[in-house]
Design a protein around this motif. Structure first.
Motif, PDB file in Angstrom:
ATOM      1  N   GLY A 316       0.787  -1.232   0.000  1.00 13.97           N
ATOM      2  CA  GLY A 316       0.000   0.000   0.000  1.00 13.97           C
ATOM      3  C   GLY A 316       0.815   1.276   0.000  1.00 13.97           C
ATOM      4  O   GLY A 316       0.264   2.369   0.176  1.00 13.97           O
ATOM      5  N   GLU A 317       2.118   1.170  -0.211  1.00 14.14           N
ATOM      6  CA  GLU A 317       2.977   2.350  -0.152  1.00 14.14           C
ATOM      7  C   GLU A 317       2.758   3.274  -1.347  1.00 14.14           C
ATOM      8  O   GLU A 317       2.642   2.807  -2.489  1.00 14.14           O
ATOM      9  CB  GLU A 317       4.439   1.947  -0.099  1.00 14.14           C
ATOM     10  CG  GLU A 317       4.903   1.487   1.269  1.00 14.14           C
ATOM     11  CD  GLU A 317       4.845   2.607   2.292  1.00 14.14           C
ATOM     12  OE1 GLU A 317       5.669   3.531   2.225  1.00 14.14           O
ATOM     13  OE2 GLU A 317       3.967   2.559   3.158  1.00 14.14           O
ATOM     14  N   ALA A 318       2.718   4.574  -1.086  1.00 10.50           N
ATOM     15  CA  ALA A 318       2.556   5.554  -2.167  1.00 10.50           C
ATOM     16  C   ALA A 318       3.828   5.647  -3.012  1.00 10.50           C
ATOM     17  O   ALA A 318       3.756   5.795  -4.234  1.00 10.50           O
ATOM     18  CB  ALA A 318       2.217   6.918  -1.583  1.00 10.50           C
ATOM     19  N   ALA A 319       4.989   5.560  -2.367  1.00  9.17           N
ATOM     20  CA  ALA A 319       6.257   5.623  -3.102  1.00  9.17           C
ATOM     21  C   ALA A 319       6.503   4.304  -3.822  1.00  9.17           C
ATOM     22  O   ALA A 319       6.353   3.224  -3.236  1.00  9.17           O
ATOM     23  CB  ALA A 319       7.411   5.917  -2.147  1.00  9.17           C
ATOM     24  N   GLU A 320       6.875   4.397  -5.097  1.00  8.76           N
ATOM     25  CA  GLU A 320       7.137   3.182  -5.871  1.00  8.76           C
ATOM     26  C   GLU A 320       8.308   2.414  -5.259  1.00  8.76           C
ATOM     27  O   GLU A 320       9.358   2.967  -4.977  1.00  8.76           O
ATOM     28  CB  GLU A 320       7.471   3.555  -7.315  1.00  8.76           C
ATOM     29  CG  GLU A 320       6.321   4.227  -8.062  1.00  8.76           C
ATOM     30  CD  GLU A 320       6.730   4.657  -9.459  1.00  8.76           C
ATOM     31  OE1 GLU A 320       7.791   4.205  -9.930  1.00  8.76           O
ATOM     32  OE2 GLU A 320       5.989   5.452 -10.059  1.00  8.76           O
ATOM     33  N   SER A 321       8.090   1.119  -5.062  1.00  8.92           N
ATOM     34  CA  SER A 321       9.124   0.271  -4.472  1.00  8.92           C
ATOM     35  C   SER A 321       9.245  -1.010  -5.282  1.00  8.92           C
ATOM     36  O   SER A 321       8.249  -1.567  -5.731  1.00  8.92           O
ATOM     37  CB  SER A 321       8.797  -0.064  -3.014  1.00  8.92           C
ATOM     38  OG  SER A 321       8.671   1.111  -2.237  1.00  8.92           O
ATOM     39  N   THR A 322      10.474  -1.472  -5.460  1.00 13.07           N
ATOM     40  CA  THR A 322      10.740  -2.720  -6.164  1.00 13.07           C
ATOM     41  C   THR A 322      11.506  -3.645  -5.230  1.00 13.07           C
ATOM     42  O   THR A 322      12.603  -3.308  -4.775  1.00 13.07           O
ATOM     43  CB  THR A 322      11.572  -2.473  -7.435  1.00 13.07           C
ATOM     44  OG1 THR A 322      10.871  -1.577  -8.291  1.00 13.07           O
ATOM     45  CG2 THR A 322      11.817  -3.778  -8.174  1.00 13.07           C
ATOM     46  N   LEU A 323      10.931  -4.801  -4.923  1.00 12.44           N
ATOM     47  CA  LEU A 323      11.588  -5.780  -4.070  1.00 12.44           C
ATOM     48  C   LEU A 323      12.367  -6.745  -4.961  1.00 12.44           C
ATOM     49  O   LEU A 323      11.786  -7.593  -5.637  1.00 12.44           O
ATOM     50  CB  LEU A 323      10.556  -6.526  -3.221  1.00 12.44           C
ATOM     51  CG  LEU A 323      10.134  -5.832  -1.914  1.00 12.44           C
ATOM     52  CD1 LEU A 323       9.509  -4.471  -2.196  1.00 12.44           C
ATOM     53  CD2 LEU A 323       9.166  -6.695  -1.120  1.00 12.44           C
ATOM     54  N   ALA A 324      13.692  -6.594  -4.975  1.00 12.83           N
ATOM     55  CA  ALA A 324      14.536  -7.341  -5.911  1.00 12.83           C
ATOM     56  C   ALA A 324      14.787  -8.776  -5.464  1.00 12.83           C
ATOM     57  O   ALA A 324      14.904  -9.671  -6.294  1.00 12.83           O
ATOM     58  CB  ALA A 324      15.859  -6.609  -6.104  1.00 12.83           C
ATOM     59  N   GLY A 325      14.892  -9.002  -4.150  1.00 16.69           N
ATOM     60  CA  GLY A 325      15.101 -10.360  -3.675  1.00 16.69           C
ATOM     61  C   GLY A 325      16.412 -10.544  -2.939  1.00 16.69           C
ATOM     62  O   GLY A 325      17.089  -9.587  -2.564  1.00 16.69           O
ATOM     63  N   TRP A 326      16.774 -11.812  -2.755  1.00 15.16           N
ATOM     64  CA  TRP A 326      17.915 -12.183  -1.918  1.00 15.16           C
ATOM     65  C   TRP A 326      19.217 -12.179  -2.712  1.00 15.16           C
ATOM     66  O   TRP A 326      19.254 -12.579  -3.862  1.00 15.16           O
ATOM     67  CB  TRP A 326      17.688 -13.566  -1.323  1.00 15.16           C
ATOM     68  CG  TRP A 326      16.448 -13.642  -0.484  1.00 15.16           C
ATOM     69  CD1 TRP A 326      15.202 -14.003  -0.905  1.00 15.16           C
ATOM     70  CD2 TRP A 326      16.335 -13.322   0.897  1.00 15.16           C
ATOM     71  NE1 TRP A 326      14.314 -13.927   0.133  1.00 15.16           N
ATOM     72  CE2 TRP A 326      14.978 -13.504   1.259  1.00 15.16           C
ATOM     73  CE3 TRP A 326      17.233 -12.899   1.871  1.00 15.16           C
ATOM     74  CZ2 TRP A 326      14.511 -13.293   2.541  1.00 15.16           C
ATOM     75  CZ3 TRP A 326      16.770 -12.672   3.161  1.00 15.16           C
ATOM     76  CH2 TRP A 326      15.429 -12.875   3.490  1.00 15.16           C
ATOM     77  N   THR A 327      20.272 -11.739  -2.066  1.00 16.93           N
ATOM     78  CA  THR A 327      21.601 -11.759  -2.669  1.00 16.93           C
ATOM     79  C   THR A 327      22.292 -13.071  -2.311  1.00 16.93           C
ATOM     80  O   THR A 327      21.871 -13.789  -1.394  1.00 16.93           O
ATOM     81  CB  THR A 327      22.457 -10.591  -2.152  1.00 16.93           C
ATOM     82  OG1 THR A 327      22.800 -10.840  -0.781  1.00 16.93           O
ATOM     83  CG2 THR A 327      21.698  -9.273  -2.246  1.00 16.93           C
ATOM     84  N   PRO A 328      23.392 -13.421  -2.999  1.00 20.32           N
ATOM     85  CA  PRO A 328      24.125 -14.659  -2.661  1.00 20.32           C
ATOM     86  C   PRO A 328      24.608 -14.690  -1.208  1.00 20.32           C
ATOM     87  O   PRO A 328      24.781 -15.762  -0.638  1.00 20.32           O
ATOM     88  CB  PRO A 328      25.302 -14.635  -3.642  1.00 20.32           C
ATOM     89  CG  PRO A 328      24.797 -13.854  -4.817  1.00 20.32           C
ATOM     90  CD  PRO A 328      23.924 -12.789  -4.222  1.00 20.32           C
ATOM     91  N   LEU A 329      24.825 -13.522  -0.619  1.00 22.68           N
ATOM     92  CA  LEU A 329      25.297 -13.480   0.766  1.00 22.68           C
ATOM     93  C   LEU A 329      24.158 -13.506   1.784  1.00 22.68           C
ATOM     94  O   LEU A 329      24.392 -13.421   2.990  1.00 22.68           O
ATOM     95  CB  LEU A 329      26.158 -12.235   0.985  1.00 22.68           C
ATOM     96  CG  LEU A 329      27.495 -12.214   0.242  1.00 22.68           C
ATOM     97  CD1 LEU A 329      28.227 -10.899   0.499  1.00 22.68           C
ATOM     98  CD2 LEU A 329      28.362 -13.392   0.674  1.00 22.68           C
ATOM     99  N   GLY A 330      22.917 -13.582   1.298  1.00 19.77           N
ATOM    100  CA  GLY A 330      21.789 -13.709   2.209  1.00 19.77           C
ATOM    101  C   GLY A 330      21.151 -12.406   2.632  1.00 19.77           C
ATOM    102  O   GLY A 330      20.293 -12.384   3.524  1.00 19.77           O
TER     103      GLY A 330
END
Length: 347
Positions: A316-330
């Motif tokens: 529900g956030e007004a600011a655009e957000s992109t959740l990219a995911g997990w990195t190899p280091l966790g």
């Protein structure tokens, strides 16, 4: 303080400030920036295309008081006049981000040049009311340019027909006049809303249970205490855990700690609490750009659960957000639009 409360006050130097409190917790905070720069988020300006930057996929635009950067454009030539809107806050040493997708917002309606058609908020579910609003908008938009569209906001559901019609006419006339004003040097055409205007426009749906305003409103409502908490890079979590949010030139680093809890599920519990509160902390602190979260240790099988909580929290956030995911280091990476100045700079 129970319920949804909008608090309007001023900083010691006279700048407008507004806060949204929900059941005694600070949910949003807007403070006018220092200085008189016209290049604030939401401002609409006439600019002059300066030079193309092929490597970055955009152009620089001459603006009053500085320079803007327009991404992903084609067909523009140096010297061409354009109407642009400031879309975010510039990173240090960089041009202000601007967009050709200009929006003219009021409390009940949004005019959308270049995006024709009339759209009614999906949150308005009553079919009879939707048809009434459609008919009202059709009538009010008569005579508008064919390229001018309209969005009827969800707040219109609780407003009277006269108020909705007045808002539509207002944004239609403003958008029509401004988008046609292409002659002349770089100029500010529509100022960005101040904190009080923004609060009345964005925080009245749902309608607040109370509006507290006047000198000392922040102190009476507990907003000053909440702001003092935000001065620290540490945000407390339940059961003694904590979330540390620190900024660098490249990114925002977030570290989650379990505190004194030594149970087997301590890591997951702290991480879920942090994930639920992370959007609010970023919003209140004015943090954006690339964000890297170092969650507390937990079994790898629990990552799916945590990611679901994160996505629900940011939905529900007004600011655009992109959740990219997990990195190899966790670690977990995400991107959040820089839609406001950092709180530490405003204070």
């Amino acid at each position: 303080m129970i319920g949804r409360v909008v608090v309007l006050d001023r900083m010691e130097d006279g700048r407008a400030a507004a806060a949204l409190m929900v059941d005694g917790r600070l949910e949003d905070l807007v403070i006018d920036p220092k200085g008189e720069s016209p290049l604030q988020p939401g401002a609409i300006l006439r600019g002059v295309v300066d030079r193309l930057v092929k490597g970055q996929g955009g152009v620089f635009v001459k603006l009053p008081g500085g320079s803007g950067f327009l991404r992903q454009v084609s067909g523009l030539a140096p010297g061409q006049r354009v109407i642009v809107q400031v879309s975010g806050v510039a990173e240090p040493g960089k041009a202000v981000p601007v967009t050709l997708r200009v929006l003219f917002k009021s409390q009940l309606a949004i005019a959308t040049p270049g995006a024709p058609g009339i759209n009614i908020s999906r949150r308005i579910r009553d079919e009879e009311l939707r048809q009434d609003l459609q008919d009202l908008a059709d009538e009010a938009m008569k005579g508008a340019p064919a390229t001018l569209g309209l969005i009827i906001r969800s707040a219109a559901e609780a407003a009277g027909e006269d108020a909705v019609a007045e808002d539509i006419l207002s944004v239609k006339e403003l958008a029509t006049a401004v988008m046609a004003d292409l002659s002349g040097e770089p100029e500010l055409l529509v100022d960005a809303p101040d904190a009080h205007e923004l609060a009345w426009r964005e925080w009245t749906d749902p309608a607040p249970d109370e509006v507290v305003e006047g000198e000392g409103a922040f102190e009476r409502s507990g907003v000053l205490d909440a702001i003092d908490d935000l001065r620290s890079v540490v945000a407390d979590l339940p059961a003694g855990g904590s979330m540390v949010l620190e900024t660098t030139r490249a990114l925002v680093a977030v570290d989650i700690n379990t505190g004194p809890d030594t149970s087997l599920a301590a890591g997951l519990k702290a991480n879920i609490a942090a994930a639920r509160d992370l959007p609010r902390q970023l919003r209140l602190r004015g943090l954006g750009g690339q964000i890297v979260v170092d969650f507390a240790p937990m079994p790898k099988k629990d990552r799916g659960t945590l990611e679901q909580v994160l996505r629900a929290a940011f939905k529900g956030e007004a600011a655009e957000s992109t959740l990219a995911g997990w990195t190899p280091l966790g670690n977990f990476e995400l991107q959040r639009k820089r839609d406001r100045a950092m709180l530490k700079d405003l204070l």
